[in-house]
Design an enzyme around this catalytic site. Structure first.
Site, mmCIF file in Angstrom:
data_model
loop_
_atom_site.group_PDB
_atom_site.id
_atom_site.type_symbol
_atom_site.label_atom_id
_atom_site.label_comp_id
_atom_site.label_asym_id
_atom_site.label_seq_id
_atom_site.Cartn_x
_atom_site.Cartn_y
_atom_site.Cartn_z
ATOM 1 C CG ASN A 76 141.508 -8.183 17.174
ATOM 2 O OD1 ASN A 76 141.538 -9.000 15.971
ATOM 3 N ND2 ASN A 76 140.987 -6.753 17.456
ATOM 4 N N GLY A 79 143.389 -12.692 12.672
ATOM 5 C CA GLY A 79 143.122 -13.200 11.136
ATOM 6 C C GLY A 79 142.102 -13.954 11.500
ATOM 7 C CG LEU A 80 138.768 -12.723 10.328
ATOM 8 C CD1 LEU A 80 138.107 -11.613 8.265
ATOM 9 C CD2 LEU A 80 137.480 -12.161 11.221
ATOM 10 C CG ASN A 106 131.175 -11.437 11.648
ATOM 11 O OD1 ASN A 106 131.642 -11.725 11.327
ATOM 12 N ND2 ASN A 106 130.770 -10.107 11.788
ATOM 13 C CB CYS A 137 138.667 -7.676 8.496
ATOM 14 S SG CYS A 137 139.668 -9.037 10.571
ATOM 15 C CG ASN A 199 135.584 -4.628 12.323
ATOM 16 O OD1 ASN A 199 136.196 -5.314 13.391
ATOM 17 N ND2 ASN A 199 135.330 -5.965 11.142
ATOM 18 N N GLY A 224 138.086 -0.576 21.651
ATOM 19 C CA GLY A 224 138.568 -0.351 23.583
ATOM 20 C C GLY A 224 137.713 0.826 23.120
ATOM 21 N N GLY A 251 134.394 0.657 21.730
ATOM 22 C CA GLY A 251 134.437 1.039 23.584
ATOM 23 C C GLY A 251 133.880 1.123 24.146
HETATM 24 C C1 LIG Z 1 139.873 -10.291 19.511
HETATM 25 C C2 LIG Z 1 139.183 -9.339 18.607
HETATM 26 C C3 LIG Z 1 138.181 -10.798 18.256
HETATM 27 C C4 LIG Z 1 136.917 -9.580 16.423
HETATM 28 N N1 LIG Z 1 137.016 -10.362 15.549
HETATM 29 C C5 LIG Z 1 135.977 -10.327 14.638
HETATM 30 C C6 LIG Z 1 134.891 -11.028 14.193
HETATM 31 O O1 LIG Z 1 135.151 -12.319 13.379
HETATM 32 N N2 LIG Z 1 134.267 -9.934 13.192
HETATM 33 C C7 LIG Z 1 133.900 -8.689 12.718
HETATM 34 O O2 LIG Z 1 133.032 -8.715 12.268
HETATM 35 N N3 LIG Z 1 134.252 -8.385 13.633
HETATM 36 C C8 LIG Z 1 135.438 -8.523 14.597
HETATM 37 N N4 LIG Z 1 135.875 -8.007 15.638
HETATM 38 C C9 LIG Z 1 135.449 -6.955 15.356
HETATM 39 C C10 LIG Z 1 134.600 -6.346 16.799
HETATM 40 O O3 LIG Z 1 133.235 -6.978 16.387
HETATM 41 C C11 LIG Z 1 133.565 -4.934 16.956
HETATM 42 O O4 LIG Z 1 133.505 -4.614 16.071
HETATM 43 C C12 LIG Z 1 135.368 -4.020 17.517
HETATM 44 O O5 LIG Z 1 136.241 -4.468 18.323
HETATM 45 C C13 LIG Z 1 135.007 -2.673 17.984
HETATM 46 O O6 LIG Z 1 134.122 -2.907 18.970
HETATM 47 P P1 LIG Z 1 134.340 -2.764 20.264
HETATM 48 O O7 LIG Z 1 135.609 -1.730 20.455
HETATM 49 O O8 LIG Z 1 133.545 -2.495 21.893
HETATM 50 O O9 LIG Z 1 135.158 -4.029 20.997
HETATM 51 C C14 LIG Z 1 137.055 -8.628 16.548
HETATM 52 C C15 LIG Z 1 137.461 -7.546 17.600
HETATM 53 C C16 LIG Z 1 137.524 -8.073 18.760
HETATM 54 C C17 LIG Z 1 139.379 -7.003 19.751
#
Ligand SMILES: Cc1cc2nc3c(=O)[nH]c(=O)nc-3n(C[C@H](O)[C@H](O)[C@H](O)COP(=O)(O)O)c2cc1C
Length: 310
Positions: A76, A79-80, A106, A137, A199, A224, A251
């Site tokens: 992804n 871009g916050l 957050n 990020c 992250n 993931g 993941g």
């Molecule tokens: C679409 C998307 C948007 C995300 N936005 C943020 C965010 O705004 N701030 C943040 O700290 N992490 C953000 N993350 C990171 C997730 O919170 C998490 O740390 C990361 O995806 C790893 O966990 P996962 O594999 O279970 O998704 C984002 C992840 C995804 C997939």
């Protein structure tokens, strides 16, 4: 006949002075502002909710495409994108604070001053249980990665922001560093109540026909199942390196994944990408952890934390 009554299960855990009814948290950026999930699950069952990251001013985010599916994960480059603090307070917070669970905000800034200002203003609001500071990020020039890649900068930022709010204070770490344990120790020394990791991992994908990047921003963050073994190793390493609680993610798709992170030392876990595939994932993880405790004749989840020994 004497009936044996099973002792009640205690899934509660503590992150500093913050108590969660269970260790399962919806991860920032993958759970909207909670409301998007209300028709799928009972939001009050979650240990905590972390909405999309907030900045002082609104952010448009990156050019599309912003999501690209890969083997076992997604890239992804959102871009916050977010509406900024003022709109968040006016339009999102009233709903979020009514949910009967912990709300962790957050946030991220472009400068130390912005981080401090956000922590101060968020700390003065009602209905917020804790803060998660994103210094990690990977797909924006700011977004904190500059701070989160250097131990000294992490220490300076964390100690400055720590003084701006009394709320339980979690620092979210980037996996895109040489030594994540060193960064975690700096966050601890700076006064963080907990660290959360990981992250997303900096990654790219190329379209072989157009010979162009698959993402509008070119670089994105991988999340993931593909990242789980690396995230788990990092959570395990950081758990050995710090005394404060560690919140693990990366993941986690099912209860078994969550249990691995808890055994590796995580006091709580976050569900991210799994929410996008199946909105009931976090609830399934809570149910699965409950079943695991019953099967293993354990009455308290706390006893499971860090049981793994290499
Ligand atoms: C679409 C998307 C948007 C995300 N936005 C943020 C965010 O705004 N701030 C943040 O700290 N992490 C953000 N993350 C990171 C997730 O919170 C998490 O740390 C990361 O995806 C790893 O966990 P996962 O594999 O279970 O998704 C984002 C992840 C995804 C997939």
């Amino acid at each position: 006949m004497i009936m044996k009554i099973a002792p009640p299960l205690d899934l509660s855990i503590c992150i500093g002075k913050l108590e969660l009814k269970n260790p399962v948290i919806a991860a920032s950026g993958t759970f909207g502002y909670g409301q998007e999930f209300e028709k799928f699950i009972d939001l009050s069952q979650l240990g905590a909710i972390i909405p999309k990251g907030i900045s002082l001013n609104p952010m448009q985010g990156n050019l599309p495409p912003r999501i690209f599916e890969t083997n076992g994960g997604i890239l992804n480059s959102i871009g916050l994108q977010n509406p900024g603090l003022q709109v968040f307070i006016k339009e999102k917070l009233p709903y979020l604070k009514k949910i009967k669970t912990n709300l962790i905000i957050n946030f991220f800034g472009n400068t130390q001053k912005e981080y401090i200002e956000l922590a101060r203003r968020l700390g003065s609001l009602d209905g917020i249980s804790g803060l998660e500071m994103n210094i990690s990020c990977p797909n924006v020039k700011q977004g904190g990665i500059v701070f989160g890649s250097d131990s000294q900068m992490t220490y300076r930022l964390v100690s400055a922001v720590r003084k701006s709010s009394e709320l339980p204070f979690i620092v979210k770490l980037s996996p895109n560093v040489t030594d994540i344990s060193a960064i975690a120790r700096s966050a601890e020394e700076g006064g963080a109540d907990a660290v959360s990791l990981v992250n997303t991992f900096k990654a790219i994908a190329i379209n072989i026909h157009s010979k162009k990047p698959e993402l509008g921003n070119f670089i994105g963050g991988l999340s993931g199942p593909a990242i789980k073994p690396i995230a788990l190793r990092m959570v395990w390493e950081v758990s050995q390196a710090v005394k404060i609680p560690v919140i693990g993610m990366g993941g986690i798709m099912k209860a078994e994944d969550a249990i691995e992170f808890i055994l590796a030392g995580a006091s709580a876990i976050q569900i991210g990408t799994a929410n996008l595939i199946h909105p009931g994932s976090a609830i399934d993880v809570i149910d699965g952890i409950t079943q695991y405790l019953i099967k293993n004749k354990m009455s308290r989840i706390q006893k499971l934390i860090g049981l793994f020994k290499a």
